[in-house]
Design an enzyme around this catalytic site. Structure first.
Site, PDB file in Angstrom:
ATOM      1  N   ASN A 191      12.504   8.565  -8.354  1.00 47.68           N
ATOM      2  CA  ASN A 191      12.812   7.872  -7.105  1.00 47.68           C
ATOM      3  C   ASN A 191      11.998   6.598  -6.907  1.00 47.68           C
ATOM      4  OD1 ASN A 191      10.839  10.104  -6.817  1.00 47.68           O
ATOM      5  ND2 ASN A 191      10.475   9.191  -4.807  1.00 47.68           N
ATOM      6  N   SER A 236       0.806  -1.217   0.000  1.00 52.21           N
ATOM      7  CA  SER A 236       0.000   0.000   0.000  1.00 52.21           C
ATOM      8  C   SER A 236       0.839   1.267   0.000  1.00 52.21           C
ATOM      9  CB  SER A 236      -0.949   0.000   1.206  1.00 52.21           C
ATOM     10  OG  SER A 236      -0.209  -0.070   2.404  1.00 52.21           O
ATOM     11  N   GLY A 237       2.133   1.135   0.186  1.00 49.87           N
ATOM     12  CA  GLY A 237       2.991   2.311   0.096  1.00 49.87           C
ATOM     13  C   GLY A 237       3.242   2.696  -1.345  1.00 49.87           C
ATOM     14  N   TYR A 238       4.002   3.775  -1.540  1.00 48.96           N
ATOM     15  CA  TYR A 238       4.224   4.245  -2.908  1.00 48.96           C
ATOM     16  C   TYR A 238       5.110   3.277  -3.707  1.00 48.96           C
ATOM     17  CZ  TYR A 238       2.131   8.727  -1.623  1.00 48.96           C
ATOM     18  OH  TYR A 238       1.262   9.718  -1.232  1.00 48.96           O
ATOM     19  N   CYS A 266      16.872   5.620  -2.842  1.00 53.02           N
ATOM     20  CA  CYS A 266      16.725   6.408  -4.069  1.00 53.02           C
ATOM     21  C   CYS A 266      17.822   7.474  -4.160  1.00 53.02           C
ATOM     22  CB  CYS A 266      15.342   7.032  -4.143  1.00 53.02           C
ATOM     23  SG  CYS A 266      14.810   7.873  -2.654  1.00 53.02           S
TER      24      CYS A 266
END
Lengths: 345, 345, 345, 345
Positions: free
Chosen positions: D312, D11-13, D148
């Site tokens: 990123n 559910s994170g980016y 990143c």
């Protein structure tokens, strides 16, 4: 001659702007600023622009002392529960919240979904938009704030309503675009930059609470507000779609809009044939108290598009509140509101 | 007591901000504003924020009459070719362009790639950054403007240089992030919104002309500026990487930075342990004349990061120019520059 | 099996997107890309995302050779003057400009202000929106592009029109918000980042040319488009205000919208009760060919708000063009258009 | 041939991007996606771009079943506590968190401030940047993700280090500008749009944790990362300031950079003399897996500025992870990573 003022609810965005304006006001001494969530902190830790301009700390709201004028900038619903206490602290109150904007308790209940906690106070307040109630505000002790979207809507409609040009049987559909500061200083997932940047987000098609202020002040029935969030921090643009009476011409509209601009120091008409800035837009109003008005009429269909741009935190909140203060105190209406806005921004 | 001023080159961004500030200045009467490209137009058609604030039109630069103080805000290279004519119009001149910032004609030629057209005038001008030359400006007739990136760089380095904390044998690498207004009002393909929005664009790794002003004013040799454009309209953040002398501590730096802030009304030190705004950032400086300074020191390596944030059109251009005017006329240094900046923006 | 295609007008934004899509298309070989203003340059010098993906250079439009399918992405008005020549080069043409979108020469003249140069060709083209003309496109040799604002408007209205739910006697007022890429790759003063950033700029209240495509395709008369530029690069959000027939309910609308979504691979219905993304918004559609639809109905007034979000360069231009290509060639409709869009952006 | 994969922490980016890439991967079948905070919700309610592309719901992490490859995209610190359990579920693990990036437990402790929970696993993982460890990744069962900022830094330095051009006695100062998605999907006051928009915010002068990955992978000692947040959602630009050995010329650098680009499908050299996009910038990399490299050398001082731009969430997270998967499985390295990026954006 100088008066003392205090602010309860000074850590929000409207409260911060109010503090900034009052600190620079030549006739005002800011005595205290209260914030429950930030008490004990320097105000510049919350409003970093005020560093070196204000050395005060936020106090506990319970410690507010008597002053000449008390400003309330609390979240909606809180002022109405303590209005008796606040009235004991100051002879004059200007409340920026939605609590005392509506004159009719049932209208409040209809749009806010619960009974008003102090309905007997509703009649004591004047709706704090000088362009609508200048004379009443001048003699009032209790003045409400204004909804920012309601203000952009009311001012977009004002020339049409005042000159009686509107076909009141037709719907009035107001499309409103707003920046992120309108939602207040408390973030949520939807206001997270990665989710909120680059948006064109219609978050309310019908039923925005500010509609009630348009119904009340413009005495219109068939009015709806559709709200769309866009990627700016400050600014409201209201684009009202309505019908003018048969035969009303562009020339009639020019007359009506110019009349309103002439009577009000913060109203300007923007309707240019060339250049970049041909119609009202909030970009150049950031930090200023101006409301820019413009219009276009399709004479063949009597469809009028009336546009109003404001800075939601200035003309739509703190700026109008200071303008009301000036009127209540008999000062020049524009005092401390002379900032012209920035170009470019 | 009031003086008359005129502006030549009033349609650019710095010229527009200058006009805005001077219109609100209590001791100044703006007589004429000239623009070759916009003569005959109302100033508010170019600077729409000035609608209802300024009714004047741009005049032909050839029609500028004698005044007490003449401001020049022309594209670089133009003032130097007509400086004799301008000097005949006013006893005092403040030139915002790069033409008279450098004292040494050969330094000018090195960085601007051509010989200066009026080298005999270079010595008559004082570099117009009050934080560096307050006393000289106060008695000067001719004051130059400042490069915005140079200003952010010079102020970032000032506390270190003034307190003699810098290891001058080491390189000084200054990373500068800038907004789109820095490139001026004339657009090009690179400034087209669709190409310029969302950028993190390093457009100059070495050789930016403002470097010359840092070399001259900080008397440093091994200094380089790297320029990166980011997605804001206004603002410069300069992040200077340098070495302090062995043994210099964070405490020494605090003392040096505070000293500079105490001596200068528009300098603030920002170095917080909590909250959102812990270091200088231009976001809250838009429209204000403040320069915010901050720093971090890695004591183990003597690597210091010194940061300065400004509004490029204010402290980096028009604001410093008005600050110089105040000093030249013996007025309060902060007159007409009291705007505190906006939160949020 | 693979076909050869060429693009004339490949240096604009729609042309660049078209090139990107065709380069990745499994059944297509891009033969030539022409641009008068950039001939001789590598395509990646204009479209920097294509570096290492395309080694070709722009050629002179006069050097375009015969191909299976020719794409035209020229500025409006140019394709109609040379359509005979182009038709000699390819058996199938997809023209993204406005030149062949309207079937009626007089409608063209009314909205474009001049007579069409090749009116005899208008009937040969099919309007290139698959959601409206899938079967005709499949057998067509000449397919037009679509106006991006027209597409958002037409798709917002499609479920209502198709299910015959609209009260056609009432006005249809469509509020459209757009990004800066819509204005094309040629910048002007109004598109200068410093002037275009942070805008909420209503640049056309009535009379936008894309209105003609809504009139033609939806067979509506009382329709108006109001255009507002906001601070994104890509994206169109069309918010259509209309009246449904008496008695039409939210349930009826659900049925109509779902039917359209079921019949079309690139249509989705977005109408959530929770979360951040409750209604269509272009933010998540950047780079994708989806058109997201949503609606709200005020049953008491029969006022319906129907919303469509698209990426103007994809579904509003190059994406629909490739979708048409797929249909014309009998390929899977979604080929080379599978990109899902990005979250967050 | 197809393999099964699952994601824990979807559910994170980064997890969302990973899911998007894997859904489109021709050789992969996504079996389950787990999220503790969103279990039971449709994945498209969190990642709205996936509507109509993915019908699955988030499951409880405890319900993850055996698969061929397990992806972990959990908040830092969680994977190391359960790595034994996860290893029982899949023969191959790719962990995007910081937990297994460092080979040395003491380096981990130094930069993360606490002892590693599974130090015996550190040696089993390969650092997941194919440009550094392609051959090792191809035969690894356990591959870490990459930071990143570390990735942009490492790739900026790679040509210099690989060709042994760097003066390793001099400091390496890396200035990094980042977008808001880097901070993750969990908002805080600093990520509130009204506070985060328009920023140029230096939030870390020294001590960013990703520094450890640069120290480890580049075998450099005097390296520091200075982090500045700017107003984009996606993108990292790393600008490394270093010294090359005496006598190293621009020509030497061209050779070194081109060699790296030739060996790596996702590396491009950007160094143009004309046009808008002359140096690497993340704007055109959104959604793509490319890392663009550029450089400038001041031959007189041997000061080199080396620049790397990435997305990123792609090259800096999910893209590199999928690239590693391709290598581990023996597939074409670029599979499912062909998206070229968008122009304009």
């Amino acid at each position: 001659m100088s008066i003392s003022v205090s602010i309860i609810g000074g850590s929000g965005y409207a409260g911060g702007e109010l503090l900034r304006l009052l600190l620079a006001h030549p006739h005002v001494m800011v005595k205290q600023v209260a914030s429950r969530s930030h008490m004990g902190e320097y105000v510049y830790q919350v409003h970093p622009n005020l560093r070196k301009c204000a050395q005060m700390k936020f106090v506990d709201p319970a410690q507010i002392e008597s002053v000449d004028v008390l400003f309330l900038a609390l979240p909606h619903g809180q002022a109405q529960t303590k209005i008796h206490e606040y009235a004991a602290l100051a002879g004059k109150i200007i409340d920026l919240s939605a609590d005392f904007r509506l004159r009719d308790g049932s209208l409040y209940e209809q749009w806010y979904g619960e009974a008003h906690a102090a309905p007997e106070w509703l009649d004591k307040f004047v709706y704090g938009l000088p362009e609508l109630h200048r004379d009443e505000i001048a003699i009032a002790d209790y003045v409400s704030g204004v909804g920012c979207n309601a203000t952009a809507s009311n001012l977009a409609l004002l020339p049409l309503v005042k000159a009686d040009l509107l076909d009141c049987t037709a719907d009035v559909t107001i499309e409103i675009k707003v920046g992120s500061s309108e939602a207040g200083a408390e973030g949520n997932l939807g206001s997270h930059h990665a989710e909120r940047a680059n948006v064109i987000r219609t978050f309310s098609a019908f039923g925005h609470r500010h509609t009630a202020e348009v119904i009340q002040e413009m005495r219109l029935k068939n009015v709806s507000l559709t709200m769309t969030a866009v990627d700016v921090v400050r600014g409201v643009l209201a684009t009202a779609h309505a019908k003018v009476k048969p035969g009303v011409s562009t020339k009639d509209l020019w007359k009506a809009y110019r009349a309103v601009a002439n009577e009000n120091p913060f109203i300007r008409v923007v309707k240019e044939q060339r250049g970049v800035y041909r119609a009202p837009e909030p970009k150049i109003l950031v930090g200023s108290n101006y409301a820019d008005l413009g219009f276009e009429l399709d004479e063949s269909s009597s469809h009028v598009v009336s546009i109003c741009a404001i800075d939601n935190l200035m003309k739509g909140a703190a700026g109008s509140a200071v303008q009301c203060l000036n009127l209540m105190m008999g000062w020049q209406e524009t005092t401390a509101l002379e900032f012209m806005g920035l170009h470019p921004l």
